[in-house]
Write a protein that holds these residues in place. Structure first.
Motif, PDB file in Angstrom:
ATOM      1  N   ASP A  19       0.903  -1.159   0.263  1.00 57.31           N
ATOM      2  CA  ASP A  19      -0.110  -0.145   0.497  1.00 57.31           C
ATOM      3  C   ASP A  19       1.110   0.808  -0.286  1.00 57.31           C
ATOM      4  O   ASP A  19       0.443   1.887  -0.564  1.00 57.31           O
ATOM      5  N   ILE A  20       1.903   0.719   0.429  1.00 63.33           N
ATOM      6  CA  ILE A  20       2.824   2.320   0.441  1.00 63.33           C
ATOM      7  C   ILE A  20       3.797   2.596  -0.380  1.00 63.33           C
ATOM      8  O   ILE A  20       3.913   4.042  -0.845  1.00 63.33           O
ATOM      9  N   ARG A  21       3.899   1.532  -1.201  1.00 62.55           N
ATOM     10  CA  ARG A  21       4.563   1.315  -2.737  1.00 62.55           C
ATOM     11  C   ARG A  21       4.088   2.663  -3.456  1.00 62.55           C
ATOM     12  O   ARG A  21       3.703   3.063  -4.179  1.00 62.55           O
ATOM     13  N   GLN A  22       2.447   1.143  -3.321  1.00 65.35           N
ATOM     14  CA  GLN A  22       1.388   1.852  -4.177  1.00 65.35           C
ATOM     15  C   GLN A  22       1.279   3.703  -4.118  1.00 65.35           C
ATOM     16  O   GLN A  22       1.055   4.237  -5.566  1.00 65.35           O
ATOM     17  N   LYS A  23       0.943   4.191  -2.816  1.00 68.12           N
ATOM     18  CA  LYS A  23       0.746   6.073  -2.935  1.00 68.12           C
ATOM     19  C   LYS A  23       1.855   6.181  -3.427  1.00 68.12           C
ATOM     20  O   LYS A  23       1.566   7.010  -3.719  1.00 68.12           O
ATOM     21  N   VAL A  24       3.011   6.125  -3.251  1.00 68.85           N
ATOM     22  CA  VAL A  24       4.296   7.268  -3.116  1.00 68.85           C
ATOM     23  C   VAL A  24       4.793   6.952  -4.008  1.00 68.85           C
ATOM     24  O   VAL A  24       5.135   7.842  -4.969  1.00 68.85           O
ATOM     25  N   GLU A  27       1.442   6.868  -7.616  1.00 65.61           N
ATOM     26  CA  GLU A  27       0.340   7.725  -7.151  1.00 65.61           C
ATOM     27  C   GLU A  27       1.061   8.838  -6.715  1.00 65.61           C
ATOM     28  O   GLU A  27       0.315   9.589  -7.855  1.00 65.61           O
ATOM     29  N   GLU A  28       1.934   8.862  -5.997  1.00 66.10           N
ATOM     30  CA  GLU A  28       2.045  10.335  -6.057  1.00 66.10           C
ATOM     31  C   GLU A  28       3.357  10.745  -7.415  1.00 66.10           C
ATOM     32  O   GLU A  28       3.922  11.616  -7.775  1.00 66.10           O
ATOM     33  N   LYS A  30       3.705   8.429 -10.343  1.00 64.83           N
ATOM     34  CA  LYS A  30       4.054   8.451 -11.212  1.00 64.83           C
ATOM     35  C   LYS A  30       4.300   6.939 -11.789  1.00 64.83           C
ATOM     36  O   LYS A  30       4.787   7.241 -13.509  1.00 64.83           O
ATOM     37  N   LEU A  78       5.790   7.755   3.403  1.00 64.23           N
ATOM     38  CA  LEU A  78       4.311   8.282   4.023  1.00 64.23           C
ATOM     39  C   LEU A  78       4.624   9.716   3.883  1.00 64.23           C
ATOM     40  O   LEU A  78       5.052  10.185   4.874  1.00 64.23           O
ATOM     41  N   GLU A  80       2.815  12.052   5.363  1.00 64.96           N
ATOM     42  CA  GLU A  80       2.401  12.735   6.342  1.00 64.96           C
ATOM     43  C   GLU A  80       3.625  12.667   7.344  1.00 64.96           C
ATOM     44  O   GLU A  80       2.867  12.720   8.622  1.00 64.96           O
TER      45      GLU A  80
END
Length: 322
Positions: A19-24, A27-28, A30, A78, A80
């Motif tokens: 999840d963290i890798r997906q978000k950073v 998603e972030e 690209k 992440l 935050e």
């Protein structure tokens, strides 16, 4: 902030790591998903940084090649939780995990994160390149065990040539070799080496040869000088530096000390205008390394130049077949 680091195989890794890798990354930043998720995940150890309340905050992975070099990758915090020291804690843990197991640590750093890794003891070892359309540079640490021993010492930019102002003392071969390789690996143009002999165990190593070779080929004005007292061990047994010298004669030169002129009683290595590795005598691996010691380098350079000017070429080495 107190942070705990947990280690997993990919098969047993909790969903938070993905999840963290997906978000950073995806998603972030690209990064295309087909580049983010690769076969290396299956062979790597995965690390999850969690806060005291078990909130996942950051990830990284670590894998080795040939059992000699450990690679750090996919390091992400992440948004935050950034700026709170979590990344530093995670990176220190990875260094500790590697120390004693691997003689070298490597990573591919995004350009904006170069200073972060330099503060931890890594130095740049490549030209910039794009990975997933993001500027990167390769970085390495050639002395993870020394970094681990210095953990908590408060050193800033440890072993960074031209920046680390504190001396590194050594009293054993392993520490001396790690400091020497780290210094030589950062030299941009000049390497001057003075010793009694080109000891095979010390200088006839694959890693040292590759570092010298890289320096010799990096810059058209690269200058590598080897100044020794005795060439007979080199005549009797093939030496990688001698073979390299004969392939790159315009970049690497060896001379013999003229004992009729004054000469230094202690061996040393000079890297560019800032780095010096100094031994107390010819027989023991005991001395110090300074990565930002321009005053001492200037003095030793003058002494080296005088010995060099009075020295002579080795006729026997010149006549050896390649």
């Amino acid at each position: 902030m107190t942070v705990r680091i947990r280690k997993y195989s990919w098969q047993l890794a909790p969903g938070a790591i993905r999840d963290i890798r997906q978000k950073v990354f995806v998603e972030e930043q690209k990064v295309p998903p087909e580049l983010e998720w690769d076969a290396t995940d299956e062979i790597a150890d995965h690390f999850l940084a969690v806060l005291p309340d078990n909130t996942p905050a950051g990830v990284a992975r670590l894998f080795s090649t040939l059992g000699e070099t450990a690679h750090i990758g996919r390091m992400a915090i992440l948004p935050e939780f950034r700026g709170q020291g979590i990344g530093e804690t995670l990176l220190r843990h990875l260094i500790t995990e590697s120390a004693g197991q691997y003689p070298e640590l490597r990573l591919s750093a995004q350009q904006h994160a170069i200073a972060f890794y330099q503060r931890a003891g890594f130095h740049v070892c490549s030209e910039p390149y794009d990975d997933a359309d993001i500027p990167h540079l390769d970085m390495r640490c050639l002395a993870p065990a020394l970094l681990e021993n210095q953990s908590g010492s408060g050193r800033t930019h440890p072993m960074l040539l031209g920046t680390d102002t504190e001396s590194w003392l050594f009293d054993n071969e392993s520490s001396m070799v790690d400091l020497m390789d780290t210094m030589v690996g950062q030299a941009a143009q000049r390497l001057w080496l003075y010793d009694r002999v080109l000891d095979h165990d010390r200088y006839d190593r694959h890693r040292f040869r590759e570092l010298v070779s890289s320096l010799a080929r990096r810059h058209r004005l690269s200058e590598i000088r080897l100044l020794i007292h005795d060439d007979q061990p080199l005549v009797k047994r093939r030496h990688q530096l001698v073979e390299l010298m004969r392939r790159l004669p315009s970049r690497i030169e060896l001379r013999l000390v003229n004992s009729d002129h004054p000469y230094e009683g202690q061996p040393f290595i000079l890297a560019d205008r800032e780095g010096v590795l100094y031994r107390h005598d010819f027989t023991r691996p005991s001395g110090f390394a300074g990565f930002s010691d321009s005053g001492r380098v200037r003095l030793l350079s003058e002494n080296f130049q005088r010995m060099w000017d009075a020295g002579r070429s080795s006729l026997e080495l010149r006549e050896l077949p390649l």
